[in-house]
Design an enzyme around this catalytic site. Structure first.
Site, PDB file in Angstrom:
ATOM      1  N   ASN A  25      -1.558   5.091   4.809  1.00 20.00           N
ATOM      2  CA  ASN A  25      -0.280   5.807   4.711  1.00 20.00           C
ATOM      3  C   ASN A  25      -0.424   7.217   5.277  1.00 20.00           C
ATOM      4  O   ASN A  25      -1.525   7.765   5.358  1.00 20.00           O
ATOM      5  CB  ASN A  25       0.196   5.875   3.258  1.00 20.00           C
ATOM      6  CG  ASN A  25       0.718   4.544   2.768  1.00 20.00           C
ATOM      7  OD1 ASN A  25       1.134   3.709   3.550  1.00 20.00           O
ATOM      8  ND2 ASN A  25       0.683   4.343   1.462  1.00 20.00           N
ATOM      9  N   HIS A  26       0.675   7.803   5.660  1.00 16.37           N
ATOM     10  CA  HIS A  26       0.668   9.136   6.246  1.00 16.37           C
ATOM     11  C   HIS A  26       1.886   9.910   5.748  1.00 16.37           C
ATOM     12  O   HIS A  26       2.826   9.331   5.214  1.00 16.37           O
ATOM     13  CB  HIS A  26       0.675   9.045   7.776  1.00 16.37           C
ATOM     14  CG  HIS A  26       1.756   8.148   8.297  1.00 16.37           C
ATOM     15  ND1 HIS A  26       3.054   8.569   8.475  1.00 16.37           N
ATOM     16  CD2 HIS A  26       1.741   6.838   8.643  1.00 16.37           C
ATOM     17  CE1 HIS A  26       3.785   7.570   8.921  1.00 16.37           C
ATOM     18  NE2 HIS A  26       3.019   6.501   9.032  1.00 16.37           N
ATOM     19  N   LEU A  27       1.843  11.205   5.957  1.00 16.49           N
ATOM     20  CA  LEU A  27       2.973  12.039   5.575  1.00 16.49           C
ATOM     21  C   LEU A  27       4.147  11.720   6.495  1.00 16.49           C
ATOM     22  O   LEU A  27       3.988  11.630   7.704  1.00 16.49           O
ATOM     23  CB  LEU A  27       2.619  13.523   5.698  1.00 16.49           C
ATOM     24  CG  LEU A  27       1.490  14.025   4.808  1.00 16.49           C
ATOM     25  CD1 LEU A  27       1.179  15.487   5.138  1.00 16.49           C
ATOM     26  CD2 LEU A  27       1.851  13.873   3.344  1.00 16.49           C
ATOM     27  N   SER A  28       5.308  11.567   5.919  1.00 15.23           N
ATOM     28  CA  SER A  28       6.488  11.308   6.755  1.00 15.23           C
ATOM     29  C   SER A  28       7.532  12.422   6.608  1.00 15.23           C
ATOM     30  O   SER A  28       8.489  12.462   7.373  1.00 15.23           O
ATOM     31  CB  SER A  28       7.109   9.957   6.403  1.00 15.23           C
ATOM     32  OG  SER A  28       7.491   9.925   5.049  1.00 15.23           O
ATOM     33  N   PRO A  60       1.194   9.485   0.594  1.00 14.29           N
ATOM     34  CA  PRO A  60       1.951   8.612  -0.312  1.00 14.29           C
ATOM     35  C   PRO A  60       1.145   7.366  -0.674  1.00 14.29           C
ATOM     36  O   PRO A  60       0.314   6.904   0.099  1.00 14.29           O
ATOM     37  CB  PRO A  60       3.198   8.247   0.505  1.00 14.29           C
ATOM     38  CG  PRO A  60       2.863   8.548   1.916  1.00 14.29           C
ATOM     39  CD  PRO A  60       1.779   9.569   1.924  1.00 14.29           C
TER      40      PRO A  60
END
Length: 169
Positions: free
Chosen positions: A29-32, A57
């Site tokens: 997951n990554h920052l969006s 997240p």
């Protein structure tokens, strides 16, 4: 690729997982909601503090129920729960939970159809044959690969009759 985030992949009994299936875990997951989704902090050095006060997240554990068939090259995204008896089509990308005894396919995966009506599904879930002792599964193996009504009749009849134990000399 990223640090382990503590999420787990839990797979039930009697599952069939074809070649090429991928489980994407929360570490991907990554920052969006930031300017950049790039994982600067994983490179350390001058970028080590890029995630200070922030967290990637997480969507929790990924769970695959019992007696699930996952087709060739399917992708299961983080935090998804696949219900007992579900079938995941080849190359499907599963981004949401899949109800028990449901067939899904596509990208993103969508419900194609339930395998059985709601009453039959409830009866199958109540029996939970995958938790039976191997001897009981063996007694019913021909019915497990045959007509659902015949299986349910035999299994429920055995439940009503009560447990049977081998005789002792």
């Amino acid at each position: 690729m990223f640090d382990f985030t503590g999420d787990r992949l839990v797979i039930g009994k009697f599952c069939m997982i074809a070649s090429g299936v991928e489980f994407v875990m929360n570490g991907a997951n990554h920052l969006s909601d930031a300017v950049s989704a790039y994982p600067f902090a994983v490179f350390g050095g001058d970028w080590a503090e890029a995630m200070a006060g922030k967290a990637y997240p997480t969507k929790g554990d990924t769970r695959v129920g019992n007696d699930v068939w996952i087709g060739y090259r399917a992708t299961i995204m983080p935090g998804v729960t696949i219900g007992d008896g579900a079938i995941i089509g080849a190359c499907a990308v599963v981004t949401r939970d899949v109800p028990p005894y449901t067939i899904v396919g596509g990208n993103p995966a969508r419900v194609i159809r339930p395998r059985f009506d709601a009453a039959t599904t409830a009866r199958l879930l109540a029996l939970a044959w995958w938790h039976w002792p191997v001897e009981k599964i063996t007694r019913h193996v021909a019915l497990l690969t045959g007509d659902v009504d015949a299986f349910l009749a035999a299994a429920e009849s055995e439940v009503r009759a009560g447990p049977t134990y081998p005789s002792t000399p």
